[in-house]
Design a protein around this motif. Structure first.
Motif, PDB file in Angstrom:
ATOM      1  N   ASP A 144       0.851  -1.182   0.000  1.00  0.00           N
ATOM      2  CA  ASP A 144       0.000   0.000   0.000  1.00  0.00           C
ATOM      3  C   ASP A 144       0.894   1.240   0.000  1.00  0.00           C
ATOM      4  O   ASP A 144       1.624   1.493   0.958  1.00  0.00           O
ATOM      5  N   ARG A 145       0.834   2.017  -1.097  1.00  0.00           N
ATOM      6  CA  ARG A 145       1.699   3.196  -1.203  1.00  0.00           C
ATOM      7  C   ARG A 145       1.425   4.204  -0.090  1.00  0.00           C
ATOM      8  O   ARG A 145       2.340   4.882   0.374  1.00  0.00           O
ATOM      9  N   ASN A 146       0.186   4.321   0.307  1.00  0.00           N
ATOM     10  CA  ASN A 146      -0.156   5.304   1.334  1.00  0.00           C
ATOM     11  C   ASN A 146       0.329   4.889   2.716  1.00  0.00           C
ATOM     12  O   ASN A 146       0.339   5.715   3.632  1.00  0.00           O
ATOM     13  N   GLN A 147       0.674   3.627   2.875  1.00  0.00           N
ATOM     14  CA  GLN A 147       1.092   3.136   4.181  1.00  0.00           C
ATOM     15  C   GLN A 147       2.520   2.596   4.166  1.00  0.00           C
ATOM     16  O   GLN A 147       2.907   1.852   5.060  1.00  0.00           O
ATOM     17  N   THR A 148       3.292   2.971   3.138  1.00  0.00           N
ATOM     18  CA  THR A 148       4.659   2.478   3.006  1.00  0.00           C
ATOM     19  C   THR A 148       5.607   3.660   2.855  1.00  0.00           C
ATOM     20  O   THR A 148       5.427   4.502   1.970  1.00  0.00           O
ATOM     21  N   LEU A 149       6.613   3.705   3.707  1.00  0.00           N
ATOM     22  CA  LEU A 149       7.568   4.805   3.671  1.00  0.00           C
ATOM     23  C   LEU A 149       8.783   4.455   4.517  1.00  0.00           C
ATOM     24  O   LEU A 149       8.681   3.722   5.500  1.00  0.00           O
ATOM     25  N   GLY A 150       9.932   4.989   4.110  1.00  0.00           N
ATOM     26  CA  GLY A 150      11.150   4.902   4.897  1.00  0.00           C
ATOM     27  C   GLY A 150      11.697   6.299   5.117  1.00  0.00           C
ATOM     28  O   GLY A 150      11.687   7.113   4.195  1.00  0.00           O
ATOM     29  N   PRO A 158      22.126  10.103  10.782  1.00  0.00           N
ATOM     30  CA  PRO A 158      21.855   9.478   9.478  1.00  0.00           C
ATOM     31  C   PRO A 158      21.620   7.981   9.537  1.00  0.00           C
ATOM     32  O   PRO A 158      21.128   7.403   8.573  1.00  0.00           O
ATOM     33  N   ASN A 159      21.942   7.316  10.651  1.00  0.00           N
ATOM     34  CA  ASN A 159      21.752   5.860  10.749  1.00  0.00           C
ATOM     35  C   ASN A 159      20.552   5.496  11.617  1.00  0.00           C
ATOM     36  O   ASN A 159      20.474   4.391  12.141  1.00  0.00           O
ATOM     37  N   THR A 160      19.602   6.427  11.777  1.00  0.00           N
ATOM     38  CA  THR A 160      18.423   6.172  12.624  1.00  0.00           C
ATOM     39  C   THR A 160      17.165   6.061  11.780  1.00  0.00           C
ATOM     40  O   THR A 160      16.122   6.617  12.117  1.00  0.00           O
ATOM     41  N   GLY A 161      17.263   5.359  10.658  1.00  0.00           N
ATOM     42  CA  GLY A 161      16.124   5.243   9.763  1.00  0.00           C
ATOM     43  C   GLY A 161      15.024   4.342  10.293  1.00  0.00           C
ATOM     44  O   GLY A 161      15.234   3.476  11.149  1.00  0.00           O
ATOM     45  N   THR A 162      13.823   4.552   9.758  1.00  0.00           N
ATOM     46  CA  THR A 162      12.641   3.760  10.102  1.00  0.00           C
ATOM     47  C   THR A 162      11.902   3.404   8.821  1.00  0.00           C
ATOM     48  O   THR A 162      11.850   4.207   7.881  1.00  0.00           O
ATOM     49  N   ILE A 163      11.333   2.195   8.801  1.00  0.00           N
ATOM     50  CA  ILE A 163      10.518   1.754   7.660  1.00  0.00           C
ATOM     51  C   ILE A 163       9.176   1.289   8.188  1.00  0.00           C
ATOM     52  O   ILE A 163       9.105   0.521   9.154  1.00  0.00           O
ATOM     53  N   ARG A 164       8.109   1.800   7.551  1.00  0.00           N
ATOM     54  CA  ARG A 164       6.772   1.284   7.803  1.00  0.00           C
ATOM     55  C   ARG A 164       6.187   0.843   6.476  1.00  0.00           C
ATOM     56  O   ARG A 164       6.238   1.591   5.491  1.00  0.00           O
ATOM     57  N   THR A 165       5.622  -0.342   6.463  1.00  0.00           N
ATOM     58  CA  THR A 165       5.028  -0.845   5.233  1.00  0.00           C
ATOM     59  C   THR A 165       3.801  -1.675   5.554  1.00  0.00           C
ATOM     60  O   THR A 165       3.699  -2.268   6.643  1.00  0.00           O
ATOM     61  N   GLN A 166       2.853  -1.685   4.622  1.00  0.00           N
ATOM     62  CA  GLN A 166       1.625  -2.457   4.792  1.00  0.00           C
ATOM     63  C   GLN A 166       1.288  -3.133   3.472  1.00  0.00           C
ATOM     64  O   GLN A 166       1.173  -2.477   2.434  1.00  0.00           O
ATOM     65  N   ALA A 167       1.137  -4.464   3.520  1.00  0.00           N
ATOM     66  CA  ALA A 167       0.801  -5.225   2.314  1.00  0.00           C
ATOM     67  C   ALA A 167      -0.706  -5.233   2.093  1.00  0.00           C
ATOM     68  O   ALA A 167      -1.499  -5.088   3.033  1.00  0.00           O
ATOM     69  N   ILE A 168      -1.108  -5.389   0.852  1.00  0.00           N
ATOM     70  CA  ILE A 168      -2.511  -5.533   0.479  1.00  0.00           C
ATOM     71  C   ILE A 168      -2.611  -6.624  -0.570  1.00  0.00           C
ATOM     72  O   ILE A 168      -1.635  -6.944  -1.257  1.00  0.00           O
ATOM     73  N   ASP A 194      16.073  -8.646   9.308  1.00  0.00           N
ATOM     74  CA  ASP A 194      15.013  -8.762  10.312  1.00  0.00           C
ATOM     75  C   ASP A 194      13.781  -9.337   9.639  1.00  0.00           C
ATOM     76  O   ASP A 194      13.656  -9.320   8.415  1.00  0.00           O
ATOM     77  N   SER A 195      12.852  -9.854  10.457  1.00  0.00           N
ATOM     78  CA  SER A 195      11.605 -10.427   9.956  1.00  0.00           C
ATOM     79  C   SER A 195      10.534 -10.261  11.023  1.00  0.00           C
ATOM     80  O   SER A 195      10.797 -10.455  12.217  1.00  0.00           O
ATOM     81  N   SER A 202      13.024  -0.579  12.504  1.00  0.00           N
ATOM     82  CA  SER A 202      13.759   0.596  12.976  1.00  0.00           C
ATOM     83  C   SER A 202      15.191   0.198  13.282  1.00  0.00           C
ATOM     84  O   SER A 202      15.485  -0.966  13.589  1.00  0.00           O
ATOM     85  N   SER A 203      16.077   1.171  13.184  1.00  0.00           N
ATOM     86  CA  SER A 203      17.485   0.924  13.509  1.00  0.00           C
ATOM     87  C   SER A 203      17.613   0.454  14.953  1.00  0.00           C
ATOM     88  O   SER A 203      16.915   0.933  15.856  1.00  0.00           O
ATOM     89  N   ASN A 204      18.482  -0.530  15.174  1.00  0.00           N
ATOM     90  CA  ASN A 204      18.697  -1.064  16.518  1.00  0.00           C
ATOM     91  C   ASN A 204      20.141  -1.545  16.623  1.00  0.00           C
ATOM     92  O   ASN A 204      20.974  -1.262  15.749  1.00  0.00           O
ATOM     93  N   VAL A 205      20.434  -2.281  17.678  1.00  0.00           N
ATOM     94  CA  VAL A 205      21.814  -2.724  17.905  1.00  0.00           C
ATOM     95  C   VAL A 205      22.256  -3.742  16.865  1.00  0.00           C
ATOM     96  O   VAL A 205      23.463  -3.951  16.664  1.00  0.00           O
ATOM     97  N   ARG A 206      21.306  -4.406  16.193  1.00  0.00           N
ATOM     98  CA  ARG A 206      21.673  -5.441  15.223  1.00  0.00           C
ATOM     99  C   ARG A 206      21.919  -4.876  13.819  1.00  0.00           C
ATOM    100  O   ARG A 206      22.676  -5.415  13.042  1.00  0.00           O
ATOM    101  N   TYR A 207      21.252  -3.815  13.471  1.00  0.00           N
ATOM    102  CA  TYR A 207      21.437  -3.224  12.148  1.00  0.00           C
ATOM    103  C   TYR A 207      21.004  -1.758  12.212  1.00  0.00           C
ATOM    104  O   TYR A 207      20.267  -1.333  13.116  1.00  0.00           O
ATOM    105  N   SER A 208      21.489  -1.004  11.221  1.00  0.00           N
ATOM    106  CA  SER A 208      21.151   0.416  11.112  1.00  0.00           C
ATOM    107  C   SER A 208      20.585   0.678   9.721  1.00  0.00           C
ATOM    108  O   SER A 208      21.102   0.163   8.716  1.00  0.00           O
TER     109      SER A 208
END
Length: 701
Positions: A144-150, A158-168, A194-195, A202-208
């Protein structure tokens, strides 16, 4: 006779007859014939003898297809129960099996199905006991384009990125998905960073998650269908938050502004317009009937639960400047055409060549070069008839090879054409004194060139003191921006500073304008016809630059940025070509070739569709950098232009620009003697000839 519980009626059993016959409620008369005779048997089918059904169904998407679960009852002889059966009697997948209440049917292929109900497993579709159900292919699995963004929030690392996504979509009806995050290009195979089942990372101790970096997301539904989509981590501090539907607008246009959509419901948009203190809300804004007063920077501030700091963006709405056109004093009133040189000047119209056989046509006969070679016969082009001479129109002997179509006020030929309809044109500058361009395969009105050298040669101006007279390609309104600080050829160039917007505008014509004769208007005075006035229309004037619709045009200009650019290409100049009309066409000129002595060529190709009304070139500098422009030309794409630049003081030839707009430069000494010839190439400027001369002084004895 016996009743049949599968239908609303009776069946007559006939061992030797056709298929059983069904009957609805009503009175019937049966005629029976046997070996003993013929008998009439009356019969009445009553409501209690008929089965009535009531049923509904629910549909659910599954991996196997559409799952139909029916539920219903039957009524017979006054008794109602739910002991009923269902069956697919028609559909893309054929006839299905029989099921009972509580069981399900699978629609495996898209299309229209017919499902019937009955009291036992012998089910026939009688229309009244069936329903038609259409099954559509499920929506493809997607994001869903309206619900997907990084993103990375303003002011964040610069290494504190976040991703939100929603499948349809997908074949699974449960809408349960598995999301897998991977580096770009590894979404299908892994390894995965991640899964989860939420689609949030979101960025964490395992990946950025780094800003301005792409990542791959694999989405898997319960049917094991999967897709891979790349998502970029946007930097909200620098990203273009606001978008528009056009790069530039004309007066009267409608502007549609849209801010970036954020995948959350907790968000508010606040807009600030130029020259207005009103705060407006909403993700989108519309500005009607835009003009220069509405141009400027439009700003938006977004508050949301995604970032602790507000997200801010702005866009610069540019309105193409309009041009002022002077009315012609020749066509606006009655004139004396002889004063303006419109009548009384006789110039060649066509050139004819005589075609005929020679008297000595036999190659075997020895020729006398001194005396032979005359035509075998000859017919004069002009014939004397009564008191005048008339041309002899014998097209087999006299064939024309060139026709002059336009002349300047000084008598120079501006345009001609050949018998194939191919035009050639010559453009004159420096108050019409010298040619500044010659063009093959182009009408005079279709091509233009400006080296910005001859604006001090204007001999006169319109009454309002604004419009120079007789300029084919006109940047007069920007005369104050001419600069002798930099030049590609000659002494001057056009300088555009921060905030400037330079525009060349021309009308587009659907066909070439033909020259017409003046209109001699008559009046009656004292019962005698007298000359009242002589009126002229634009057809008698030399046309301005006005492209013909239905053609493709090539734009070229040399650009120099006022900065220390250690780069291979300039990026601080935006040159937009716009064609107005029912179909609006926009293109941007792009750098071409290397930077040569600080100058780089920009080129653009644009189509002018039929019905177009205006052709515009808009030049806007960017990035707070002063930009110089020189040797600007426009001509049809399949035309060939050579242009010339002269010294604006003594009219010496300073440069000749070839078909590719590359210059050959001429340098002179103080006596006006040519001393050096240099050629501009893709590898730089090369000296190809240099001469020195001097007079020997006599030595005193």
């Amino acid at each position: 006779m016996k009743n049949n519980p599968a239908i609303a009626g009776f069946v007559v059993n006939n061992t030797y007859g056709p298929n059983p016959q069904d009957f609805s409620t009503g009175s019937y008369l049966f005629r029976v014939t046997d070996s003993c005779g013929t008998y009439d048997l009356p019969a009445v089918v009553m409501e209690k003898d008929v089965y009535r059904y009531k049923w509904t169904y629910s549909m659910q998407q599954t991996c196997a297809g559409g799952k139909i679960t029916p539920s219903g009852t039957k009524t017979y002889a006054g008794l109602t129960d739910n002991s009923v059966y269902y069956k697919i009697t028609d559909g893309p997948s054929g006839v299905g099996t029989v099921i009972r209440n509580g069981e399900s049917l699978i629609l495996s292929k898209p299309g229209e199905y017919t499902i019937a109900i009955g009291a036992n497993n012998y089910i026939i579709d009688y229309k009244v006991n069936s329903k038609k159900i259409t099954y559509y292919n499920p929506q493809d699995l997607n994001l869903d384009r309206n619900q997907t963004l990084g993103w990375v929030c303003p002011g964040a690392a610069p290494n504190t990125g976040t991703i939100r996504t929603q499948a349809i979509g997908g074949r699974s009806g449960s809408r349960q998905y598995t999301y897998k995050l991977a580096e770009q290009g590894k979404g299908a195979t892994g390894p995965y960073l991640d899964s989860n089942n939420t689609g949030r990372f979101s960025s964490n101790v395992r990946y950025s998650l780094m800003k301005n970096t792409n990542y791959s997301i694999q989405v898997v539904d319960e049917c094991e269908t999967s897709i891979v989509q790349d998502i970029q981590i946007l930097d909200f501090a620098t990203y273009q938050i606001i978008t528009t539907d056009k790069p530039m607008f004309c007066v009267g246009d409608t502007v549609y502004l849209k801010a970036i959509n954020l995948p959350t419901t907790a968000k508010n948009y606040y807009w600030e317009f130029p020259n207005s203190s009103t705060i407006r809300e909403g993700q989108s804004q519309v500005i009607y009937n835009v003009d220069s007063s509405k141009a400027g920077k439009y700003k938006v501030t977004i508050n949301s639960d995604l970032c602790g700091q507000p997200i801010k963006g702005e866009v610069d709405i540019k309105v193409a400047p309009y041009t002022i056109r002077c009315y012609s004093a020749v066509t606006d009133t009655s004139v004396n055409p002889y004063i303006h040189g419109l009548l009384g000047n006789w110039r060649p119209s066509r050139n004819y060549v005589y075609y005929g056989a020679r008297a000595q046509a036999d190659p075997a006969v020895k020729t006398d070069i001194r005396r032979d070679g005359a035509y075998g016969d000859f017919m004069s082009f002009w014939e004397k008839q009564t008191a005048s001479w008339t041309p002899h129109q014998d097209t087999s002997r006299w064939v024309w090879n060139a026709e002059s179509t336009v002349f300047s006020k000084k008598g120079f030929e501006l345009e001609n054409k050949d018998p194939l309809g191919r035009y050639n044109a010559g453009l004159y500058g420096y108050d019409g004194a010298v040619p500044v361009a010659v063009v093959q395969n182009s009408r005079y009105r279709e091509s233009g060139f400006d080296g910005f050298e001859d604006y001090d040669f204007v001999a006169g101006k319109c009454d309002d003191g604004f419009c120079p007279v007789g300029r084919h390609f006109d940047f007069s309104r920007y005369k104050n921006k001419l600069s002798n600080e930099q030049s590609h050829t000659g002494r001057f160039s056009l300088k555009a500073a921060k905030g400037d917007s330079i525009m060349l505008s021309a009308l587009v014509t659907d066909s070439d304008r033909l020259l017409t004769a003046p209109d001699f208007q008559q009046a009656i005075k004292c019962n005698t016809n007298v000359l009242k006035a002589v009126r002229l229309n634009p057809g008698v004037l030399v046309p301005d630059f006005s492209p013909v619709a239905g053609k493709r045009f090539l734009f070229s200009v040399w650009v120099k940025e006022e900065q220390d650019c250690k780069c291979t290409s300039y990026s601080s100049s935006e040159i937009t070509l716009l064609v107005g009309g029912p179909v609006r066409v926009t293109t941007t000129a792009q750098p071409k070739g290397a930077i040569i002595d600080g100058w780089q060529q920009y080129e653009g190709v644009i189509d002018v569709p039929q019905g177009s009304t205006a052709f515009n070139v808009v030049i806007v500098p960017k990035n707070n950098v002063n930009v110089y422009y020189d040797d600007l030309r426009v001509h049809p794409y399949n035309a060939n232009m050579k242009s010339f630049v002269y010294d604006p003081v003594n009219l010496r030839l300073m440069a000749e620009l070839d078909e590719n707009n590359y210059a050959t430069l001429y340098e002179y000494d103080d006596d006006g003697t040519l001393t050096r010839v240099k050629k501009e190439t893709e590898r730089g400027v090369k000296t190809i000839k240099e001469t020195r001369s001097a007079l020997l002084k006599e030595t005193a004895q």
